[in-house]
Scaffold this active site. Structure first.
Site, mmCIF file in Angstrom:
data_model
loop_
_atom_site.group_PDB
_atom_site.id
_atom_site.type_symbol
_atom_site.label_atom_id
_atom_site.label_comp_id
_atom_site.label_asym_id
_atom_site.label_seq_id
_atom_site.Cartn_x
_atom_site.Cartn_y
_atom_site.Cartn_z
ATOM 1 N N HIS A 9 -34.124 -51.438 -97.674
ATOM 2 C CA HIS A 9 -35.010 -51.175 -96.677
ATOM 3 C C HIS A 9 -35.859 -50.078 -96.713
ATOM 4 C CE1 HIS A 9 -35.521 -50.032 -92.155
ATOM 5 N NE2 HIS A 9 -35.532 -48.611 -92.704
ATOM 6 N N GLU A 10 -35.324 -48.953 -97.462
ATOM 7 C CA GLU A 10 -35.983 -47.792 -97.615
ATOM 8 C C GLU A 10 -36.928 -48.033 -98.768
ATOM 9 O OE1 GLU A 10 -35.891 -45.409 -95.962
ATOM 10 O OE2 GLU A 10 -33.809 -45.895 -94.818
ATOM 11 N N GLU B 249 -40.728 -49.989 -88.967
ATOM 12 C CA GLU B 249 -39.407 -49.982 -89.153
ATOM 13 C C GLU B 249 -38.929 -51.597 -89.322
ATOM 14 O OE1 GLU B 249 -36.970 -47.924 -90.387
ATOM 15 O OE2 GLU B 249 -38.289 -46.222 -90.055
ATOM 16 N N ASP C 117 -36.993 -53.277 -92.308
ATOM 17 C CA ASP C 117 -36.133 -54.374 -92.134
ATOM 18 C C ASP C 117 -35.923 -55.748 -92.906
ATOM 19 O OD1 ASP C 117 -34.298 -52.468 -90.705
ATOM 20 O OD2 ASP C 117 -34.744 -53.204 -88.735
ATOM 21 N N HIS D 12 -40.000 -49.330 -97.159
ATOM 22 C CA HIS D 12 -40.893 -48.295 -96.564
ATOM 23 C C HIS D 12 -42.200 -47.999 -97.465
ATOM 24 C CE1 HIS D 12 -39.417 -47.874 -92.641
ATOM 25 N NE2 HIS D 12 -38.358 -47.617 -93.092
#
Length: 649
Positions: free
Chosen positions: A497-498, A557, A561, A501
């Site tokens: 997930h990070e 986000e 995800d 980003h």
């Protein structure tokens, strides 16, 4: 590897079996419904479960350890921890705090009361920024988004009393409930500070009038979620010319010992309207606004009654039934000033260097999986794909806790002959002086934005780095007791997930050095934007907690995800002991959350994350392996037609 496992009275998701009958109807409820049916939200909480349970366990452990520290049973590991011990002793000395009362705040109120006009405020503007007093125009030194090796000066609008500008619309029902509570809280605080009831009421009404004038000219949370649009360079001389009431150039020069030619305006519309807001006729309202903000800023620093009253409005916002206990409040107040010192203690005692390396290796592995996915991506051109891979390869990874405590904390010296308020004010001034001293120096990329005892993780687009504090690296996210698939459904998805980003609608506009720089071909960027719109549409308008999800607010986000879950799924499938049922169920576990209606509605208005239940459910519908694992068929509530499934990364 040493993994954090703390005793807790809170029920674990492991204690409750999956409801097999719901797996194809509502996956989140199938995994978490039996837990949620008996879970109780503590009175001083807005939510329970998942992240909050981990935070509670860490709170319990550290409060126990620091009780031993105060009692002399635990020796401070370094000089900074010794100063923390002294401050914690002061925050826990409730009798002394009651004896001191509200007196320490009154000289600061007198400073505001003594202001005669905008010329007077202008003359004190630099000083008030150094002191941290509320002022109607904010300034801050942050990395220049176009050249993140250097700092730029950001000049911004003030915050609002209500959570978001959308609350100021005439038909917003939440504002009708919240503003009376804000009014009552602010009035009571001023009365406790010595104002008679009529004067307190007058000050609050004037403050609200000024606040209402600001609201139309600042960004909503949805607008602010478009991170890149905060970068609006302007000549300082041109900005100063817009602000008749204050000499910004003089104040900035005083603060920085330099005069920048260019500043960044995150909210330029405010400065287009500022001369209609900062008028001589409005000066008393500005003063009142400053008084009210100062009163609220001291909420946790004075007496117990002041803390209880001052928290009334924030509790109404979140639906909390009661304030934290005195003991918890004392812990958080001390810990907040020494956050990285406490994080260093926590990380070294409960995580350690071996764990740090082990998780770092996991992150590297996930980055490798992500790199392979980029290389085999079927919609990026070769040019864009190659640059995406370069960005990924340049990604900085930080795990557990920093190698050393930030030197800033060595400047924090507790003076027990002074009040708690005065000590904390002194610390604030040290932090602000350090902040403004960044000007003209290279950006320090070693700093952490979160302490190691924080249950969270983040990606910084301007540093092109991912950071995983030690506190999140425990069950249900990660444990040696879990299968590899369960771990991938937890911490694996968080890691990816990070990473994702870096390639969401905001992060994708920054290059490998963290600079705002378009590295996409026009065709690729257009296609990516279309995919982002599909993600917006997938979430936009979903009914939740009596309101609707804002797809634009949550898109970054949701993209992260989706990328994180699909990447973690690929990693799980590469293992010999793959168990996709365990993978998906732990994905559902990590999002378990029970919250007050007020808190859920607040988050829907201001949070860039979708509601936890929807994060668990909606993303699964985009993955073919979910359908085969649980035999989801057309007509099932968890079914989404293949043409409607969103796949970006």
């Amino acid at each position: 590897m040493r993994i954090n496992r703390f005793a807790s009275d809170a029920p674990s998701a492991d204690d409750f079996p999956v409801d097999e009958s719901l797996l194809t109807k509502d996956f989140y409820d199938a995994v978490n419904g039996k837990w949620a049916a008996q879970a109780t939200i503590p009175g001083d909480h807005a939510s329970t479960g998942g992240f909050m349970d981990l935070a509670d366990n860490i709170e319990h452990t550290l409060m126990h350890d620091f009780s031993d520290l105060l009692a002399g049973k635990l020796t401070p590991a370094n000089p900074e921890m010794a100063e923390f011990k002294k401050l914690y002793g002061m925050t826990s000395d409730f009798a002394q705090r009651e004896a001191t009362g509200t007196a320490p705040l009154k000289p600061w109120l007198a400073k505001i009361e003594a202001l005669k006009d905008f010329d007077d405020l202008s003359a004190h503007l630099a000083e008030w920024h150094r002191l941290g007093l509320p002022v109607p125009i904010g300034v801050g030194v942050e990395p220049d988004m176009k050249d993140t090796s250097q700092y730029a000066l950001y000049v911004d609008a003030p915050d609002l009393f209500l959570p978001d500008k959308t609350y100021y619309s005439k038909d917003n029902p939440a504002a009708k409930q919240l503003m009376p509570i804000f009014t009552q809280t602010a009035t009571k605080l001023l009365e406790m500070l010595g104002y008679d009831s009529a004067k307190a009421a007058e000050i609050v009404e004037q403050a609200k009038a000024f606040d209402a004038q600001i609201a139309p000219h600042v960004k909503s949370s949805e607008e602010a979620a478009d991170y890149v649009k905060i970068y609006n360079p302007r000549k300082l001389a041109d900005v100063d010319a817009k602000v008749n009431a204050l000499d910004l150039t003089a104040a900035i020069t005083d603060l920085l010992h330099d005069t920048p030619e260019t500043v960044i305006l995150p909210q330029p519309k405010f400065f287009d309207a500022v001369n209609d807001i900062l008028t001589p006729a409005n000066f008393d309202a500005v003063k009142s606004w400053m008084l009210v903000n100062t009163a609220f800023d001291a909420t946790g620093l004075l007496t117990e009654e002041y803390r209880q009253v001052g928290g009334t409005y924030s509790r109404a916002l979140s639906g909390k039934k009661e304030a934290r206990s005195q003991e918890k409040a004392a812990y958080y107040l001390a810990m907040g000033s020494f956050s990285q010192v406490v994080g260093d203690y926590y990380g070294r005692k409960y995580f350690g260097e071996a764990a740090k390396q082990d998780v770092h290796d996991m992150v590297v592995k996930m980055a490798g999986v992500y790199q392979n996915r980029l290389k085999t991506n079927d919609w990026l051109s070769q040019s864009t794909r190659e640059k995406a891979v370069v960005k990924l390869q340049k990604l900085t990874i930080k795990v557990g806790y920093p190698d050393k405590v930030d030197p800033l904390y060595a400047k924090f010296k507790v003076d027990t002959s002074k009040s708690l308020f005065d000590n904390l004010q002194g610390f604030s001034e040290i932090v602000l002086a350090d902040h403004f001293a960044h000007w003209g120096k290279p950006v320090d990329r070693d700093k952490w934005e979160m302490s190691a005892n924080t249950v969270n993780a983040y990606y910084s687009p301007t540093n092109n780095e991912i950071v995983f504090p030690a506190a999140i690296l425990q069950k249900p996210f990660y444990s040696l007791e879990q299968s590899s698939s369960a771990n991938y459904g937890g911490i694996g998805a968080v890691i990816a997930h990070e990473i994702s980003h870096a390639f969401d609608n905001n992060g994708a506009q920054f290059d490998e050095f963290g600079n705002l720089n378009n590295w996409w071909t026009d065709a690729d960027l257009s296609h990516f934007q279309d995919l982002a719109k599909s993600m917006i549409n997938e979430f936009d308008g979903i009914d939740f907690a009596g309101q609707k999800v804002n797809g634009k607010l949550t898109v970054s986000e949701n993209i992260a995800d989706a990328g994180g879950l699909s990447c973690a799924l690929e990693a799980a499938k590469s293992e010999d002991d793959v168990d996709l049922r365990a993978f998906f169920i732990n994905w559902g576990n990590v999002w378990r959350m029970k919250a007050t209606t007020e808190y859920m509605q607040l988050l829907l208005s201001i949070d860039v994350h979708a509601p936890a239940k929807l994060r668990a459910n909606v993303q699964l519908k985009n993955l073919a392996d979910f359908y085969s694992t649980f035999n989801v068929q057309p007509g099932d509530d968890m079914y989404l037609a293949p043409a409607d499934r969103v796949k970006i990364w």
